[in-house]
Scaffold this motif. Structure first.
Motif, PDB file in Angstrom:
ATOM      1  N   PRO A   1      11.546 -27.344  22.583  1.00  0.00           N
ATOM      2  CA  PRO A   1      10.604 -27.184  23.709  1.00  0.00           C
ATOM      3  C   PRO A   1      10.856 -25.918  24.528  1.00  0.00           C
ATOM      4  O   PRO A   1       9.938 -25.416  25.194  1.00  0.00           O
ATOM      5  CB  PRO A   1      10.845 -28.439  24.562  1.00  0.00           C
ATOM      6  N   ASP A   2      12.086 -25.375  24.491  1.00  0.00           N
ATOM      7  CA  ASP A   2      12.376 -24.155  25.270  1.00  0.00           C
ATOM      8  C   ASP A   2      11.942 -22.890  24.550  1.00  0.00           C
ATOM      9  O   ASP A   2      12.074 -21.792  25.085  1.00  0.00           O
ATOM     10  CB  ASP A   2      13.885 -24.035  25.536  1.00  0.00           C
ATOM     11  N   ARG A   3      11.476 -23.026  23.324  1.00  0.00           N
ATOM     12  CA  ARG A   3      11.145 -21.821  22.556  1.00  0.00           C
ATOM     13  C   ARG A   3       9.953 -21.087  23.182  1.00  0.00           C
ATOM     14  O   ARG A   3       8.947 -21.702  23.549  1.00  0.00           O
ATOM     15  CB  ARG A   3      10.798 -22.218  21.119  1.00  0.00           C
ATOM     16  N   LEU A   4      10.076 -19.757  23.286  1.00  0.00           N
ATOM     17  CA  LEU A   4       8.957 -18.953  23.796  1.00  0.00           C
ATOM     18  C   LEU A   4       7.946 -18.785  22.673  1.00  0.00           C
ATOM     19  O   LEU A   4       8.289 -18.358  21.582  1.00  0.00           O
ATOM     20  CB  LEU A   4       9.445 -17.571  24.239  1.00  0.00           C
ATOM     21  N   THR A   5       6.739 -19.129  22.952  1.00  0.00           N
ATOM     22  CA  THR A   5       5.708 -18.988  21.924  1.00  0.00           C
ATOM     23  C   THR A   5       4.661 -17.936  22.305  1.00  0.00           C
ATOM     24  O   THR A   5       3.743 -17.667  21.550  1.00  0.00           O
ATOM     25  CB  THR A   5       5.002 -20.333  21.670  1.00  0.00           C
ATOM     26  N   SER A   6       4.803 -17.372  23.498  1.00  0.00           N
ATOM     27  CA  SER A   6       3.923 -16.251  23.867  1.00  0.00           C
ATOM     28  C   SER A   6       4.725 -15.297  24.749  1.00  0.00           C
ATOM     29  O   SER A   6       5.722 -15.705  25.363  1.00  0.00           O
ATOM     30  CB  SER A   6       2.671 -16.743  24.594  1.00  0.00           C
ATOM     31  N   PRO A   7       4.327 -14.020  24.809  1.00  0.00           N
ATOM     32  CA  PRO A   7       5.073 -13.062  25.629  1.00  0.00           C
ATOM     33  C   PRO A   7       5.006 -13.436  27.111  1.00  0.00           C
ATOM     34  O   PRO A   7       4.048 -14.068  27.550  1.00  0.00           O
ATOM     35  CB  PRO A   7       4.337 -11.737  25.386  1.00  0.00           C
ATOM     36  N   LEU A   8       6.044 -13.025  27.850  1.00  0.00           N
ATOM     37  CA  LEU A   8       6.050 -13.246  29.300  1.00  0.00           C
ATOM     38  C   LEU A   8       6.090 -11.887  29.994  1.00  0.00           C
ATOM     39  O   LEU A   8       6.860 -11.007  29.595  1.00  0.00           O
ATOM     40  CB  LEU A   8       7.272 -14.063  29.718  1.00  0.00           C
ATOM     41  N   ILE A   9       5.267 -11.722  30.998  1.00  0.00           N
ATOM     42  CA  ILE A   9       5.269 -10.477  31.785  1.00  0.00           C
ATOM     43  C   ILE A   9       5.648 -10.843  33.218  1.00  0.00           C
ATOM     44  O   ILE A   9       5.133 -11.827  33.763  1.00  0.00           O
ATOM     45  CB  ILE A   9       3.877  -9.805  31.747  1.00  0.00           C
ATOM     46  N   ARG A  10       6.548 -10.040  33.787  1.00  0.00           N
ATOM     47  CA  ARG A  10       6.962 -10.336  35.164  1.00  0.00           C
ATOM     48  C   ARG A  10       5.887  -9.831  36.125  1.00  0.00           C
ATOM     49  O   ARG A  10       5.565  -8.633  36.132  1.00  0.00           O
ATOM     50  CB  ARG A  10       8.309  -9.664  35.461  1.00  0.00           C
TER      51      ARG A  10
END
Ligand code: FES
Length: 344
Positions: A271-280
């Protein structure tokens, strides 16, 4: 290689000198029950189930340790052979648990298959109580001594293929058992590297992956971890990976795997896996599309040149992608600051 001619169950067989009677029989499609023989391991002759009759030879030799010879006449299914196999198997079963239906290895167990082939009506020997010792110290697999048939495959694969020697056989006769070679200590405290080859070779439920579940299909693929390119079969149930086994036909690993390839697949559905990019944005990470993320990176790269820039490439991407990353660093960003995780 020299060839020899022998007869197995009345069939004339041409075999390469140096191979065993068992190998010659298997190549001819003749089944001989075995529990300790393994094509990847040295002949052992421990389980005594592959016994055959051979003209001019005393007793019933083990076909897995007997080399073929010119003119040899082998019989694999005489009454004497069948009786010896039945007796051996019955003795093996005297201290083996009868709870097959609740064993995770049920229907995948070599002992079950051999017992079905040899055929045992009424066991003639009294059932022996065997002390159950369960070692669940390893995060990936469990050792259950009550299901061990002392075929030695776990000890041999660890010695012969992994070159570690984390396991050994202790004592003789009824008190024999497999222990860790540093003494009878939990496997996690031993030199075991958790490669899981012992688990893969175990013919019974004595060594089983934790949380084992049956798969509905297998998918052939390449391990995603490093650049070796080990061939694997993923055991898949629904849309979930429930196990992995090494591909014995793959030239890179010939069936072997390391701990990561063997057991490190839970990240796929974590469940912690990133599946899309994150932008700050405003100090917080916000999900973004790959187009947005790549546009942002490209615009930021313009702000840096030379030693202001460094890139770390990855063993988990292709050779071509690694090539492109070093090209980007050198030709576009004008720096030699390029490294690779496999060098760490
Ligand atoms: Fe030959 Fe075990 S397979 S003795």
């Amino acid at each position: 290689m020299q060839k020899v001619n022998l007869t197995i169950d009345g069939t004339l067989v041409e075999a390469t000198e140096g191979i065993t009677v068992l190998e010659a029989a298997r190549a001819e499609g003749i089944y001989i029950p075995t529990l300790c023989a393994d094509p990847d391991l040295e002949p052992y002759g421990g389980c005594r189930l592959c016994l055959v009759e051979i003209d001019k030879m005393e007793g019933l030799p083990a076909s897995c340790t007997t080399p073929v010879a010119e003119g040899m006449v082998v019989r694999t299914e005489t009454p004497g052979v069948q009786e010896a196999r039945q007796r051996t198997l019955e003795l093996l079963l005297t201290d083996h648990p009868d709870n097959c239906l609740v064993c995770s290895k049920n229907q995948h167990c070599d002992l079950q298959k051999v017992a079905a082939y040899v055929g045992i009506d009424q066991p003639r020997f009294k059932k022996l109580e065997r002390q159950t010792e369960i070692d669940s110290s390893n995060p990936f697999f469990v050792r259950d001594s009550s299901k061990c048939i002392l075929c030695g495959k776990c000890v041999r694969v660890c010695n012969e293929i992994q070159g570690l020697g984390a396991l050994e056989v202790m004592n003789n006769g009824l008190s024999s058992k497999i222990i860790t070679s540093a003494g009878d200590i939990p496997i996690l405290e031993s030199i075991c590297e958790s490669c899981g080859q012992c688990v893969a070779k175990c013919p019974t439920g004595a060594l089983m992956p934790k949380n084992y579940r049956w798969a509905s299909k297998e998918v052939s693929t390449v391990c995603p971890y490093c650049g070796v390119g080990c061939g694997t079969y993923l055991a898949v149930r629904g849309n979930e990976i429930v196990g992995v086994r090494g591909d014995p036909e793959n030239p890179a690993n010939k069936g072997s795997l390391c701990v990561k390839g063997q057991f490190g697949f839970e990240f796929v559905d974590h469940p912690d896996r990133l599946t899309s990019p994150l932008i700050r944005r405003n100090g917080r990470f916000v999900e973004a599309s790959f187009e947005e993320a790549l546009d942002l990176i490209a615009s930021k790269l313009n702000e840096y040149k030379g030693d202001q820039f460094a890139a770390v490439a990855s063993a988990r991407i292709t050779t071509e992608d690694n090539y492109v990353i070093q090209k980007l660093a050198r030709a576009v960003m004008a720096t030699n600051n390029i490294d690779h995780c496999a060098r760490l």
